[in-house]
Design a protein around this motif. Sequence first.
Motif, PDB file in Angstrom:
ATOM      1  N   ILE A   1      17.913  -2.967   9.715  1.00 14.14           N
ATOM      2  CA  ILE A   1      19.020  -3.766   9.187  1.00 14.14           C
ATOM      3  C   ILE A   1      19.133  -3.675   7.667  1.00 14.14           C
ATOM      4  O   ILE A   1      20.083  -4.197   7.092  1.00 14.14           O
ATOM      5  CB  ILE A   1      18.896  -5.250   9.617  1.00 14.14           C
ATOM      6  CG1 ILE A   1      17.572  -5.848   9.157  1.00 14.14           C
ATOM      7  CG2 ILE A   1      19.081  -5.393  11.123  1.00 14.14           C
ATOM      8  CD1 ILE A   1      17.499  -7.368   9.266  1.00 14.14           C
ATOM      9  N   ARG A   2      18.152  -3.050   7.048  1.00 15.31           N
ATOM     10  CA  ARG A   2      18.179  -2.895   5.582  1.00 15.31           C
ATOM     11  C   ARG A   2      17.749  -1.468   5.248  1.00 15.31           C
ATOM     12  O   ARG A   2      17.215  -0.762   6.109  1.00 15.31           O
ATOM     13  CB  ARG A   2      17.239  -3.913   4.909  1.00 15.31           C
ATOM     14  CG  ARG A   2      17.657  -5.365   5.165  1.00 15.31           C
ATOM     15  CD  ARG A   2      16.690  -6.348   4.539  1.00 15.31           C
ATOM     16  NE  ARG A   2      16.965  -7.713   4.945  1.00 15.31           N
ATOM     17  CZ  ARG A   2      16.129  -8.735   4.784  1.00 15.31           C
ATOM     18  NH1 ARG A   2      14.940  -8.531   4.239  1.00 15.31           N
ATOM     19  NH2 ARG A   2      16.464  -9.948   5.172  1.00 15.31           N
ATOM     20  N   PRO A   3      17.903  -1.063   3.979  1.00 18.56           N
ATOM     21  CA  PRO A   3      17.611   0.338   3.641  1.00 18.56           C
ATOM     22  C   PRO A   3      16.151   0.752   3.846  1.00 18.56           C
ATOM     23  O   PRO A   3      15.264  -0.099   3.973  1.00 18.56           O
ATOM     24  CB  PRO A   3      17.963   0.404   2.149  1.00 18.56           C
ATOM     25  CG  PRO A   3      18.932  -0.704   1.927  1.00 18.56           C
ATOM     26  CD  PRO A   3      18.513  -1.791   2.860  1.00 18.56           C
ATOM     27  N   ALA A   4      15.957   2.056   3.866  1.00 20.33           N
ATOM     28  CA  ALA A   4      14.611   2.629   3.896  1.00 20.33           C
ATOM     29  C   ALA A   4      14.530   3.669   2.779  1.00 20.33           C
ATOM     30  O   ALA A   4      15.561   4.173   2.335  1.00 20.33           O
ATOM     31  CB  ALA A   4      14.339   3.278   5.243  1.00 20.33           C
ATOM     32  N   ALA A   5      13.317   3.949   2.325  1.00 22.53           N
ATOM     33  CA  ALA A   5      13.161   4.904   1.222  1.00 22.53           C
ATOM     34  C   ALA A   5      11.884   5.707   1.420  1.00 22.53           C
ATOM     35  O   ALA A   5      10.979   5.300   2.154  1.00 22.53           O
ATOM     36  CB  ALA A   5      13.108   4.158  -0.113  1.00 22.53           C
ATOM     37  N   ILE A   6      11.848   6.862   0.759  1.00 22.98           N
ATOM     38  CA  ILE A   6      10.630   7.681   0.790  1.00 22.98           C
ATOM     39  C   ILE A   6      10.261   8.051  -0.638  1.00 22.98           C
ATOM     40  O   ILE A   6      11.138   8.336  -1.450  1.00 22.98           O
ATOM     41  CB  ILE A   6      10.843   8.925   1.687  1.00 22.98           C
ATOM     42  CG1 ILE A   6       9.565   9.737   1.823  1.00 22.98           C
ATOM     43  CG2 ILE A   6      11.964   9.797   1.179  1.00 22.98           C
ATOM     44  CD1 ILE A   6       9.647  10.765   2.943  1.00 22.98           C
ATOM     45  N   GLU A   7       8.975   7.982  -0.952  1.00 19.88           N
ATOM     46  CA  GLU A   7       8.514   8.300  -2.308  1.00 19.88           C
ATOM     47  C   GLU A   7       7.390   9.326  -2.220  1.00 19.88           C
ATOM     48  O   GLU A   7       6.555   9.251  -1.322  1.00 19.88           O
ATOM     49  CB  GLU A   7       7.940   7.039  -2.987  1.00 19.88           C
ATOM     50  CG  GLU A   7       8.974   5.971  -3.264  1.00 19.88           C
ATOM     51  CD  GLU A   7       8.325   4.635  -3.666  1.00 19.88           C
ATOM     52  OE1 GLU A   7       7.083   4.561  -3.741  1.00 19.88           O
ATOM     53  OE2 GLU A   7       9.077   3.689  -3.889  1.00 19.88           O
ATOM     54  N   LEU A   8       7.376  10.252  -3.203  1.00 19.84           N
ATOM     55  CA  LEU A   8       6.251  11.170  -3.320  1.00 19.84           C
ATOM     56  C   LEU A   8       5.239  10.548  -4.267  1.00 19.84           C
ATOM     57  O   LEU A   8       5.613  10.071  -5.341  1.00 19.84           O
ATOM     58  CB  LEU A   8       6.703  12.509  -3.912  1.00 19.84           C
ATOM     59  CG  LEU A   8       7.738  13.303  -3.117  1.00 19.84           C
ATOM     60  CD1 LEU A   8       8.132  14.561  -3.888  1.00 19.84           C
ATOM     61  CD2 LEU A   8       7.179  13.678  -1.750  1.00 19.84           C
ATOM     62  N   LEU A   9       3.981  10.559  -3.890  1.00 22.43           N
ATOM     63  CA  LEU A   9       2.970   9.896  -4.722  1.00 22.43           C
ATOM     64  C   LEU A   9       1.934  10.894  -5.227  1.00 22.43           C
ATOM     65  O   LEU A   9       1.688  11.913  -4.596  1.00 22.43           O
ATOM     66  CB  LEU A   9       2.222   8.837  -3.915  1.00 22.43           C
ATOM     67  CG  LEU A   9       3.000   7.657  -3.354  1.00 22.43           C
ATOM     68  CD1 LEU A   9       2.048   6.761  -2.583  1.00 22.43           C
ATOM     69  CD2 LEU A   9       3.695   6.880  -4.454  1.00 22.43           C
ATOM     70  N   GLN A  10       1.324  10.513  -6.365  1.00 25.40           N
ATOM     71  CA  GLN A  10       0.109  11.219  -6.769  1.00 25.40           C
ATOM     72  C   GLN A  10      -1.065  10.312  -6.426  1.00 25.40           C
ATOM     73  O   GLN A  10      -0.896   9.304  -5.744  1.00 25.40           O
ATOM     74  CB  GLN A  10       0.197  11.560  -8.246  1.00 25.40           C
ATOM     75  CG  GLN A  10       1.439  12.412  -8.490  1.00 25.40           C
ATOM     76  CD  GLN A  10       1.406  13.178  -9.775  1.00 25.40           C
ATOM     77  OE1 GLN A  10       0.373  13.660 -10.189  1.00 25.40           O
ATOM     78  NE2 GLN A  10       2.560  13.291 -10.410  1.00 25.40           N
ATOM     79  N   GLU A  11      -2.237  10.640  -6.976  1.00 20.92           N
ATOM     80  CA  GLU A  11      -3.417   9.866  -6.540  1.00 20.92           C
ATOM     81  C   GLU A  11      -3.352   8.393  -6.928  1.00 20.92           C
ATOM     82  O   GLU A  11      -3.842   7.522  -6.230  1.00 20.92           O
ATOM     83  CB  GLU A  11      -4.682  10.485  -7.132  1.00 20.92           C
ATOM     84  CG  GLU A  11      -5.140  11.704  -6.394  1.00 20.92           C
ATOM     85  CD  GLU A  11      -6.159  12.443  -7.197  1.00 20.92           C
ATOM     86  OE1 GLU A  11      -7.262  11.903  -7.379  1.00 20.92           O
ATOM     87  OE2 GLU A  11      -5.848  13.554  -7.673  1.00 20.92           O
ATOM     88  N   LEU A  12      -2.763   8.129  -8.096  1.00 22.95           N
ATOM     89  CA  LEU A  12      -2.638   6.744  -8.564  1.00 22.95           C
ATOM     90  C   LEU A  12      -1.177   6.356  -8.544  1.00 22.95           C
ATOM     91  O   LEU A  12      -0.317   7.158  -8.919  1.00 22.95           O
ATOM     92  CB  LEU A  12      -3.111   6.626 -10.014  1.00 22.95           C
ATOM     93  CG  LEU A  12      -4.587   6.550 -10.336  1.00 22.95           C
ATOM     94  CD1 LEU A  12      -4.735   6.305 -11.851  1.00 22.95           C
ATOM     95  CD2 LEU A  12      -5.305   5.476  -9.559  1.00 22.95           C
ATOM     96  N   PHE A  13      -0.890   5.144  -8.138  1.00 23.36           N
ATOM     97  CA  PHE A  13       0.500   4.698  -8.272  1.00 23.36           C
ATOM     98  C   PHE A  13       0.565   3.197  -8.523  1.00 23.36           C
ATOM     99  O   PHE A  13      -0.410   2.464  -8.323  1.00 23.36           O
ATOM    100  CB  PHE A  13       1.343   5.124  -7.065  1.00 23.36           C
ATOM    101  CG  PHE A  13       1.111   4.345  -5.801  1.00 23.36           C
ATOM    102  CD1 PHE A  13       1.983   3.324  -5.431  1.00 23.36           C
ATOM    103  CD2 PHE A  13       0.041   4.637  -4.966  1.00 23.36           C
ATOM    104  CE1 PHE A  13       1.788   2.611  -4.259  1.00 23.36           C
ATOM    105  CE2 PHE A  13      -0.156   3.932  -3.789  1.00 23.36           C
ATOM    106  CZ  PHE A  13       0.721   2.910  -3.431  1.00 23.36           C
ATOM    107  N   ILE A  14       1.726   2.762  -9.014  1.00 20.11           N
ATOM    108  CA  ILE A  14       1.926   1.336  -9.299  1.00 20.11           C
ATOM    109  C   ILE A  14       2.467   0.694  -8.025  1.00 20.11           C
ATOM    110  O   ILE A  14       3.588   0.983  -7.605  1.00 20.11           O
ATOM    111  CB  ILE A  14       2.933   1.119 -10.455  1.00 20.11           C
ATOM    112  CG1 ILE A  14       2.553   1.955 -11.675  1.00 20.11           C
ATOM    113  CG2 ILE A  14       3.037  -0.360 -10.816  1.00 20.11           C
ATOM    114  CD1 ILE A  14       3.628   1.972 -12.772  1.00 20.11           C
ATOM    115  N   GLU A  15       1.651  -0.155  -7.446  1.00 19.50           N
ATOM    116  CA  GLU A  15       2.064  -0.765  -6.177  1.00 19.50           C
ATOM    117  C   GLU A  15       3.141  -1.823  -6.416  1.00 19.50           C
ATOM    118  O   GLU A  15       4.125  -1.905  -5.710  1.00 19.50           O
ATOM    119  CB  GLU A  15       0.848  -1.418  -5.520  1.00 19.50           C
ATOM    120  CG  GLU A  15       0.931  -1.486  -4.032  1.00 19.50           C
ATOM    121  CD  GLU A  15      -0.445  -1.775  -3.448  1.00 19.50           C
ATOM    122  OE1 GLU A  15      -0.819  -1.097  -2.481  1.00 19.50           O
ATOM    123  OE2 GLU A  15      -1.146  -2.672  -3.973  1.00 19.50           O
TER     124      GLU A  15
END
Length: 509
Positions: free
Chosen positions: A85-99
């Motif tokens: 019912i709401r959007p979805a997204a995909i992100e490419l990550l490296q080893e560290l990321f900002i949660e």
Amino acid sequence: MYRRTVDITRKGAIRLVFKGASHTADVFFDGIPAGHHYNAYTPFALVIPDVEPGTHEVAVIVDNSFGESSALHVPNDYYTYGGLIRPAAIELLQELFIERIAFTPIRTAEGWQGTIRLYIRNIGRRARRARLQLSLADRDIAAGEASVMPGETVELSITEPFPGITPWSASDPTLYLLKANLYMEGQEAPVDDLIERVGFRTVSTENGRIQVNGEDIVLKGFNRHEDHALAGAAIPYPLMVHDIELMLDMGANSVRTSHYPNDERFLDLCDERGLFVWEENHARGLSLEQMKHPLFAKQCEDCNREMVETHYNHPSIIIWAILNECASDTPEGRAIYRSQLEQIRAMDSSRPLSFASHHRERELCFDLADIVSFNLYPLWYGDEDPLELVKEARRWADEAGGLGKPMIMSEFGADGYYGYRDPSRVKGTEERHAEIIERNLEAYTSVPFLSGMLIWQFSDCKVTEGTGWLLTRAGTQNSKGIVDRYRRPKLAYAVVKKYFVGQLRSEQE
Ligand code: ADA
């Protein structure tokens, strides 16, 4: 089942973000189970490590059926639509990321400050050193460094002065971008970034009133379900804008997200337009027996955490609330209210807490909240006079632990079937609906001790087809909207406008 293929161009981790899957989601990546989530109304994210370059398939099975594993989605006076019912997204990550980032504005005698908490996660196999660089309101800020072990999330926190900012308010909803760049040792370029939008404002409850930036406010607005005749709960952005336009046109300054956390795009609009938001967790009218469901505590705890963590930075949200009309009139219910309010307070002490009660003088939990709130339906479910009833409600609150606390009429209203006009003015006609709304607003705008009045409800909504009391919902909908499910105004629209806009004018004078 939803399926989509995605092309990944380099080896590494990806993060799948779902903003709302109604109500139970099972996610698969290349056919392999990747995650499970319950509750339509809160976002969730999954990290999939070590994805090889190439074409992959993301699939989601979304189930909206009621059953034993669902304590919060039950047949009810709103509809649990199925699907994403709401959007979805995909992100490419490296080893560290900002949660995530949590921004808390602070107002001091010397000026505005902000506390910024950053959550850094390591999804690699080695300990890593993270360094954070921020910018906010024309300031560049070195936010510090930390070592993050594999599998760990580390919190970094700093408090900084922000002289000269313009605070966020209803009349001037100024917003700022808080930009964070994350650097990892041995790499020049940032390995991740995150931009949050924030506002500087405080909320307090002093002298029996609610204050924003130290000034008393009175909430005048609506309860709103995420429901539209054309789109169910998957309301497209232009229709969200239209809802806000209608509310503002009537002179409203607030909206309650009854009875669950809302789509973040709607909250973004409230931030932008200066509408105050009461956001609440997902529960409506659950009995003590329903609250004893073995999964109830866990499902509420998840919902509370996801609501507060993902919506923390919206300046428009000025109240968190829980458990609309549940068993707060019993000792066992009280223990549950207490623990959920404590859970939210531990995550966010910058906003007052409330819950909407219909238990009148039998209410046992007013002492646990910062604001006392009543759902009462004078002239609809009973014959009481709204003015007498609101005064009596103040006495109940004062005698049951709510003395000195701000008070809100969190629901009142009546059925009005769109297009059913009749000089008899019988219950259900638009005429009677308008009259009941008028007599309620007349009473609530006249008493000095109310900090809010929220009409049930903004628009009609579909309900679960059912038996028992649900059969009183003609047309399988809750017809107490000031506009119908297509947003066509009923007679009551002009009444609301008269009171809300009228009050705005007299305040300005
Ligand atoms: C309750 C409840 C709403 C709605 C309303 C009504 O107070 O919180 O969800 O059901 O009553 O229409 O009776």
